[in-house]
Design a protein around this motif. Structure first.
Motif, PDB file in Angstrom:
ATOM      1  N   PRO A  73       0.811  -1.217   0.039  1.00  0.00           N
ATOM      2  CA  PRO A  73      -0.012  -0.064  -0.035  1.00  0.00           C
ATOM      3  C   PRO A  73       0.757   1.143  -0.034  1.00  0.00           C
ATOM      4  O   PRO A  73       2.022   1.129   0.413  1.00  0.00           O
ATOM      5  N   LEU A  74       0.490   2.363  -0.579  1.00  0.00           N
ATOM      6  CA  LEU A  74       1.094   3.643  -0.372  1.00  0.00           C
ATOM      7  C   LEU A  74      -0.044   4.447   0.401  1.00  0.00           C
ATOM      8  O   LEU A  74      -0.895   4.608   0.419  1.00  0.00           O
ATOM      9  N   VAL A  75       0.583   5.512   0.986  1.00  0.00           N
ATOM     10  CA  VAL A  75      -0.139   6.274   2.030  1.00  0.00           C
ATOM     11  C   VAL A  75      -0.124   7.830   1.697  1.00  0.00           C
ATOM     12  O   VAL A  75       1.275   8.273   1.561  1.00  0.00           O
ATOM     13  N   LEU A  76      -0.835   8.408   1.912  1.00  0.00           N
ATOM     14  CA  LEU A  76      -1.050  10.157   1.662  1.00  0.00           C
ATOM     15  C   LEU A  76      -2.082  10.660   2.207  1.00  0.00           C
ATOM     16  O   LEU A  76      -3.288  10.038   2.316  1.00  0.00           O
ATOM     17  N   ASP A  77      -1.882  11.961   2.622  1.00  0.00           N
ATOM     18  CA  ASP A  77      -3.053  12.639   3.304  1.00  0.00           C
ATOM     19  C   ASP A  77      -3.625  13.583   2.179  1.00  0.00           C
ATOM     20  O   ASP A  77      -2.859  14.546   1.957  1.00  0.00           O
ATOM     21  N   LEU A  78      -4.581  13.179   1.614  1.00  0.00           N
ATOM     22  CA  LEU A  78      -5.014  13.862   0.394  1.00  0.00           C
ATOM     23  C   LEU A  78      -6.052  15.125   0.700  1.00  0.00           C
ATOM     24  O   LEU A  78      -5.934  16.005  -0.043  1.00  0.00           O
ATOM     25  N   ASP A  79      -6.578  15.281   1.725  1.00  0.00           N
ATOM     26  CA  ASP A  79      -7.651  16.176   2.004  1.00  0.00           C
ATOM     27  C   ASP A  79      -7.155  16.982   3.133  1.00  0.00           C
ATOM     28  O   ASP A  79      -7.864  18.040   3.788  1.00  0.00           O
ATOM     29  N   GLY A  80      -6.102  16.774   3.636  1.00  0.00           N
ATOM     30  CA  GLY A  80      -5.686  17.372   4.968  1.00  0.00           C
ATOM     31  C   GLY A  80      -6.194  17.381   6.271  1.00  0.00           C
ATOM     32  O   GLY A  80      -6.330  18.239   7.169  1.00  0.00           O
ATOM     33  N   SER A 162      -9.222  18.220  -2.504  1.00  0.00           N
ATOM     34  CA  SER A 162      -7.856  18.289  -1.639  1.00  0.00           C
ATOM     35  C   SER A 162      -8.033  19.717  -0.823  1.00  0.00           C
ATOM     36  O   SER A 162      -8.479  20.657  -1.353  1.00  0.00           O
ATOM     37  N   ALA A 163      -7.234  19.541  -0.003  1.00  0.00           N
ATOM     38  CA  ALA A 163      -7.073  20.481   1.189  1.00  0.00           C
ATOM     39  C   ALA A 163      -6.875  21.872   0.551  1.00  0.00           C
ATOM     40  O   ALA A 163      -5.593  22.239   0.202  1.00  0.00           O
ATOM     41  N   ALA A 164      -8.013  22.918   0.360  1.00  0.00           N
ATOM     42  CA  ALA A 164      -7.704  24.102  -0.254  1.00  0.00           C
ATOM     43  C   ALA A 164      -6.864  24.192  -1.490  1.00  0.00           C
ATOM     44  O   ALA A 164      -6.141  25.145  -1.669  1.00  0.00           O
ATOM     45  N   GLY A 165      -7.144  23.317  -2.155  1.00  0.00           N
ATOM     46  CA  GLY A 165      -6.225  23.302  -3.509  1.00  0.00           C
ATOM     47  C   GLY A 165      -4.903  22.989  -3.237  1.00  0.00           C
ATOM     48  O   GLY A 165      -4.096  22.899  -4.283  1.00  0.00           O
ATOM     49  N   LEU A 166      -4.264  22.654  -2.150  1.00  0.00           N
ATOM     50  CA  LEU A 166      -2.949  22.346  -1.849  1.00  0.00           C
ATOM     51  C   LEU A 166      -2.709  20.919  -2.451  1.00  0.00           C
ATOM     52  O   LEU A 166      -3.309  20.144  -2.320  1.00  0.00           O
ATOM     53  N   PRO A 167      -1.434  20.603  -2.621  1.00  0.00           N
ATOM     54  CA  PRO A 167      -1.249  19.300  -3.081  1.00  0.00           C
ATOM     55  C   PRO A 167      -1.021  18.342  -1.693  1.00  0.00           C
ATOM     56  O   PRO A 167      -0.978  18.874  -0.652  1.00  0.00           O
ATOM     57  N   PRO A 168      -1.528  17.149  -2.344  1.00  0.00           N
ATOM     58  CA  PRO A 168      -1.311  16.193  -1.175  1.00  0.00           C
ATOM     59  C   PRO A 168      -0.180  16.005  -0.306  1.00  0.00           C
ATOM     60  O   PRO A 168       0.856  16.250  -0.814  1.00  0.00           O
ATOM     61  N   HIS A 169      -0.076  15.549   0.883  1.00  0.00           N
ATOM     62  CA  HIS A 169       1.030  15.373   1.677  1.00  0.00           C
ATOM     63  C   HIS A 169       1.393  13.731   1.469  1.00  0.00           C
ATOM     64  O   HIS A 169       0.786  12.846   1.942  1.00  0.00           O
ATOM     65  N   VAL A 170       2.403  13.357   0.560  1.00  0.00           N
ATOM     66  CA  VAL A 170       2.710  11.708   0.301  1.00  0.00           C
ATOM     67  C   VAL A 170       3.436  11.477   1.402  1.00  0.00           C
ATOM     68  O   VAL A 170       4.453  11.967   1.935  1.00  0.00           O
TER      69      VAL A 170
END
Length: 191
Positions: A73-80, A162-170
């Motif tokens: 699996p890969l993990v990211l916080d897409l929506d903050g 995604s959080a206010a248009g910011l790129p997700p934190h991978v």
């Protein structure tokens, strides 16, 4: 605290990954498991486990022998929201590149309590490879580099919400984390 998660008849090829899945410290674990006795498979299961106790936070079951998980699996916080999403590759365990119509799916599961599917992309050809997640060209969009038996694909995603248009934190964007080190890095706070 030391704990163990043991459940039969499941087995895995994939490395478990740490992330923030229950919204509180310490880091938690996500693991992709196949049901059956190796090399047989009758379905797959993804489990999210609390880092402090090994308690089952959530699970997602994929039924049928045509859906197994061999990639990590890969993990990211897409929506903050502080809860990480999980990207998986669902593949056919009997993959044969010569079989017409063979396919696999890239699945992105939400970090909320229901672990709903927020992206399901059916792709041609078989694949058991772990993709790579990163903003490769610095354009603020998430790139996925993904290998199939036929080709290497580069997908560029812009996901609404995604959080206010910011790129997700991978958090973990490649096999065993940054440079294969297995080290989880806590991202800097968002502006």
């Amino acid at each position: 605290m030391v704990w163990r998660f043991w459940e039969r008849p499941y087995w895995t090829y994939a490395s478990p990954v740490v992330g923030e899945f229950d919204g509180k410290p310490p880091l938690d674990v996500v693991a992709a498991l196949n049901r059956g006795t190796f090399p047989g498979r009758t379905g797959s299961r993804v489990v999210w486990l609390a880092g402090d106790s090994g308690r089952l936070i959530a699970e997602r079951v994929f039924e049928g022998p045509s859906r197994s998980i061999s990639s990590s699996p890969l993990v990211l916080d897409l929506d903050g929201d502080g809860r990480d999403e999980t990207l998986l590759v669902l593949s056919n365990p009997l993959s044969d590149a010569r079989v017409a119509g063979e396919s696999h799916r890239l699945v992105l599961l939400d970090g909320g309590s229901e672990r709903t599917e927020i992206l399901g992309l059916e792709l041609p050809g078989p694949s058991i490879a772990t993709p790579r997640l990163a903003d490769l060209d610095g354009d603020g969009r998430l790139d996925i580099v993904h290998d199939t038996h036929h080709e290497v694909l580069r997908l560029s995603l812009t996901l609404e919400g995604s959080a206010a248009g910011l790129p997700p934190h991978v958090r973990c964007g490649e096999l065993r984390g940054p440079n294969g080190s297995g080290v989880y890095r806590v991202p800097a706070a968002r502006p």
